[in-house]
Design a protein around this motif. Structure first.
Motif, short mmCIF file in Angstrom:
data_model
loop_
_atom_site.label_atom_id
_atom_site.label_comp_id
_atom_site.label_asym_id
_atom_site.label_seq_id
_atom_site.Cartn_x
_atom_site.Cartn_y
_atom_site.Cartn_z
N ASN A 159 0.82 -1.20 0.00
CA ASN A 159 0.00 0.00 0.00
C ASN A 159 0.86 1.25 0.00
OD1 ASN A 159 -2.25 -1.62 0.15
ND2 ASN A 159 -2.24 -1.64 2.38
N LYS A 160 2.15 1.10 -0.28
CA LYS A 160 3.06 2.23 -0.24
C LYS A 160 3.31 2.77 -1.63
CE LYS A 160 5.50 0.61 3.88
NZ LYS A 160 6.81 0.23 4.44
N LEU A 161 3.59 4.04 -1.70
CA LEU A 161 3.86 4.68 -2.98
C LEU A 161 5.28 5.20 -2.99
CD1 LEU A 161 2.74 5.92 -5.67
CD2 LEU A 161 2.32 7.98 -4.36
N GLU A 162 5.97 4.94 -4.09
CA GLU A 162 7.30 5.49 -4.26
C GLU A 162 7.31 6.33 -5.51
OE1 GLU A 162 10.09 2.38 -4.38
OE2 GLU A 162 9.68 1.65 -2.35
N VAL A 163 7.69 7.57 -5.40
CA VAL A 163 7.76 8.46 -6.55
C VAL A 163 9.21 8.82 -6.78
CG1 VAL A 163 7.00 10.64 -7.54
CG2 VAL A 163 5.49 9.39 -5.99
N ALA A 164 9.67 8.68 -8.01
CA ALA A 164 11.06 9.03 -8.32
C ALA A 164 11.32 10.47 -7.90
CB ALA A 164 11.30 8.86 -9.81
N LYS A 165 12.42 10.72 -7.21
CA LYS A 165 12.62 11.98 -6.52
C LYS A 165 12.65 13.19 -7.45
CE LYS A 165 14.89 9.77 -2.60
NZ LYS A 165 16.12 9.63 -1.80
N THR A 166 13.61 13.26 -8.33
CA THR A 166 13.69 14.43 -9.20
C THR A 166 13.74 14.05 -10.66
OG1 THR A 166 16.10 14.42 -9.01
CG2 THR A 166 14.87 15.81 -7.46
N LYS A 167 13.86 12.77 -10.92
CA LYS A 167 14.00 12.30 -12.29
C LYS A 167 12.65 12.26 -13.00
CE LYS A 167 15.41 8.26 -14.97
NZ LYS A 167 15.87 6.87 -14.88
N VAL A 168 12.56 12.88 -14.16
CA VAL A 168 11.36 12.81 -14.98
C VAL A 168 11.59 11.74 -16.04
CG1 VAL A 168 9.82 14.05 -16.54
CG2 VAL A 168 10.88 15.25 -14.60
N PRO A 169 10.73 10.73 -16.13
CA PRO A 169 10.93 9.67 -17.13
C PRO A 169 11.01 10.21 -18.53
CG PRO A 169 9.21 9.08 -15.57
CD PRO A 169 9.54 10.52 -15.32
N THR A 170 11.88 9.62 -19.34
CA THR A 170 12.05 10.10 -20.71
C THR A 170 10.79 9.92 -21.54
OG1 THR A 170 12.95 7.94 -21.33
CG2 THR A 170 14.53 9.64 -20.72
N SER A 177 6.42 9.17 -26.68
CA SER A 177 6.01 9.07 -25.28
C SER A 177 5.69 7.65 -24.85
CB SER A 177 4.79 9.96 -25.04
OG SER A 177 3.70 9.54 -25.83
N TRP A 178 5.50 6.74 -25.81
CA TRP A 178 5.12 5.37 -25.45
C TRP A 178 6.33 4.44 -25.32
CZ3 TRP A 178 3.91 7.98 -29.90
CH2 TRP A 178 4.64 7.62 -31.04
N ARG A 179 7.54 4.98 -25.49
CA ARG A 179 8.72 4.12 -25.41
C ARG A 179 9.87 4.84 -24.72
NH1 ARG A 179 10.53 -0.49 -28.12
NH2 ARG A 179 12.81 -0.72 -28.15
N SER A 180 10.53 4.15 -23.81
CA SER A 180 11.68 4.74 -23.12
C SER A 180 12.94 4.60 -23.96
CB SER A 180 11.90 4.02 -21.77
OG SER A 180 10.78 4.12 -20.94
N GLU A 181 13.88 5.47 -23.70
CA GLU A 181 15.19 5.36 -24.35
C GLU A 181 16.09 4.42 -23.56
OE1 GLU A 181 16.68 9.28 -24.66
OE2 GLU A 181 15.32 9.88 -26.27
N GLY A 182 17.12 3.91 -24.23
CA GLY A 182 18.12 3.08 -23.56
C GLY A 182 17.71 1.64 -23.31
N ILE A 183 16.68 1.16 -24.01
CA ILE A 183 16.26 -0.24 -23.84
C ILE A 183 17.27 -1.16 -24.52
CG2 ILE A 183 14.47 -1.93 -24.44
CD1 ILE A 183 12.44 0.35 -24.31
#
Length: 443
Positions: A159-170, A177-183
């Motif tokens: 029931n816990k939530l973790e939000v990435a601190k300052t990093k905005v996902p690519t 927007s539907w695919r991340s870089e570096g895969i």
């Protein structure tokens, strides 16, 4: 419990509510509490949502069901999922299609997160729900609605939530927007599933009243980097444009694509070009409006003897090519509601009586094309019932045939282009399955 979302123009100005209630009977509530709410713009009074359930109850008492309910100048647009209502309210001339699309997207996202969207999953995950509502919409405008992207920076552990601190996902900031870089993958592969569902309605005289094919092409991509994919089908329009109108072609209607497909390219030269999402996705869906010969033909004879017993004979024939095999075939035959003491005899497979549904279910694990099989059932009829001349349920059939499509659609090629120049393997699988497959009887 229910969810009610309040949304207006733009998608518009919106709030989201969650209720809890318990029925004393089908029309009265013992409680009506808002469990959770999110107000995006605040130009509709939050108390307006209190009118929704009484108005809905009144409609149900009158035998009406309308997806839009009005109270004064406020309109409620709602959907129901499990024991929840999701409701959007507006006092403007809103884009209803966009509102409903957003409500269904909420269900999809919450289901991805919680596996089951119901009262308990909302109560146990208030924090995650609030975070998702904040990311899904901003000041009345839908934002990130792809669950895979959301899961990159809104994660759930218990029931816990973790939000990435300052990093905005690519995926949020880049053009794709539907695919991340570096895969990266050690072995680059693409799995393509062409799945067609057959809808057939046959009348009691054995004539096909309606039929069509609903298809989809699903991908599982395991590719490194940002690959460009080009998919070639035996599309009749494409062949006509290029002057290659030879061989088996398919005329697709109602074609819908994943957002990754370049629509302008498809409209100009019918090329399906795209940068794929990572993992599983549905690339496209289509419909083919054509006469379909029933792949599994059913003949039945039902005889009643002085209201004391009934005998049922069902013959099933595979009307598809002999090289193919239908798997997990189920023939569902309706029987009188007062039947008992079932006895069965089958030439293959096994039959069982499902009394709560008034059905005999005949299951055949493997059904080769061109074969015929028989099932006989005997029931006692302890009570005297009037014959039901009208409204008798049809026989329905479920099946799946691998390595086969009725339409003849084919993946002609899959080109994979990536700047690193790696070689990738595309794998194609064809599956035909039953959709709404009904055969009416006159006995």
């Amino acid at each position: 419990m229910g969810i009610a979302g309040e949304q207006k123009q733009q998608m518009g100005r919106a709030s989201t509510f969650i209720y809890e209630w318990n029925f004393k009977n089908p029309f009265f509530f013992s409680s009506n509490e808002v469990l959770i709410c999110r107000n995006y713009k605040g130009d509709v009074d939050m108390s307006e949502i209190d009118h929704f359930l009484p108005l809905l109850t009144q409609q149900e008492e009158e035998g009406l069901t309308c997806p839009v309910i009005s109270h004064g100048n406020v309109h409620f647009m709602w959907i129901k999922h499990s024991n929840l209502y999701l409701v959007a309210t507006t006092n403007k001339n809103s884009n209803a299609s966009l509102v409903y699309s957003f409500l269904y997207k909420l269900v999809e996202v919450f289901t991805e997160y919680f596996k089951e969207l119901e009262e308990e999953s909302i109560q146990d995950n208030f924090v995650v729900v609030y975070e998702l509502l904040d990311e899904l919409m901003d000041f009345g405008f839908p934002q990130t609605t792809d669950s895979k992207i959301l899961q990159e920076y809104i994660t759930q552990e218990g029931n816990k939530l973790e939000v990435a601190k300052t990093k905005v996902p690519t995926t949020v900031t880049n053009a794709v927007s539907w695919r991340s870089e570096g895969i990266k993958y050690k072995k680059n592969e693409v799995f393509i599933d062409v799945i067609e569902s057959i809808n057939v309605l046959v009348n009691a005289n054995g004539n096909v009243m309606s039929s069509d094919i609903v298809g989809s092409i699903k991908l599982k991509t395991m590719l490194s980097g940002m690959p460009e994919l080009r998919l070639g089908l035996n599309d009749r329009v494409l062949f006509a444009l290029t002057g290659r109108d030879k061989g088996k072609t398919v005329a697709m209607e109602d074609v819908k694509f994943h957002q990754c497909v370049r629509l302008s390219r498809f409209e100009s030269d019918r090329t399906i070009s795209f940068i794929p999402p990572d993992g599983e996705s549905e690339l496209m869906s289509y419909r083919i409006n054509t006469h379909v010969k029933p792949l599994i033909w059913i003949e039945s004879v039902i005889e009643k003897f002085s209201h004391s017993r009934v005998e049922i004979m069902v013959k099933a024939k595979g009307q598809f090519k002999k090289q193919s095999v239908a798997n997990n075939v189920e023939v569902r035959v309706p029987v009188p509601s007062d039947a008992d003491s079932p006895k069965f005899k089958t030439s293959t497979g096994h039959a069982k009586y499902v009394p709560e549904k008034n059905l005999v279910v005949w299951t055949i694990k493997s059904f080769p094309g061109g074969k015929e099989f028989l099932m006989r059932a005997h029931f006692g009829l302890p009570s005297v019932e009037n014959d039901e001349a009208e409204g008798k349920p049809p026989i329905t059939v479920k099946f799946e045939i691998p390595y086969f499509t009725v339409s003849g659609i084919q993946v002609r090629y899959m080109k994979i282009i990536e700047k690193s120049g790696y070689q990738a393997l595309p794998w194609v699988r064809y599956i035909t399955q039953s959709g709404d497959y009904q055969l009416r009887t006159n006995t």
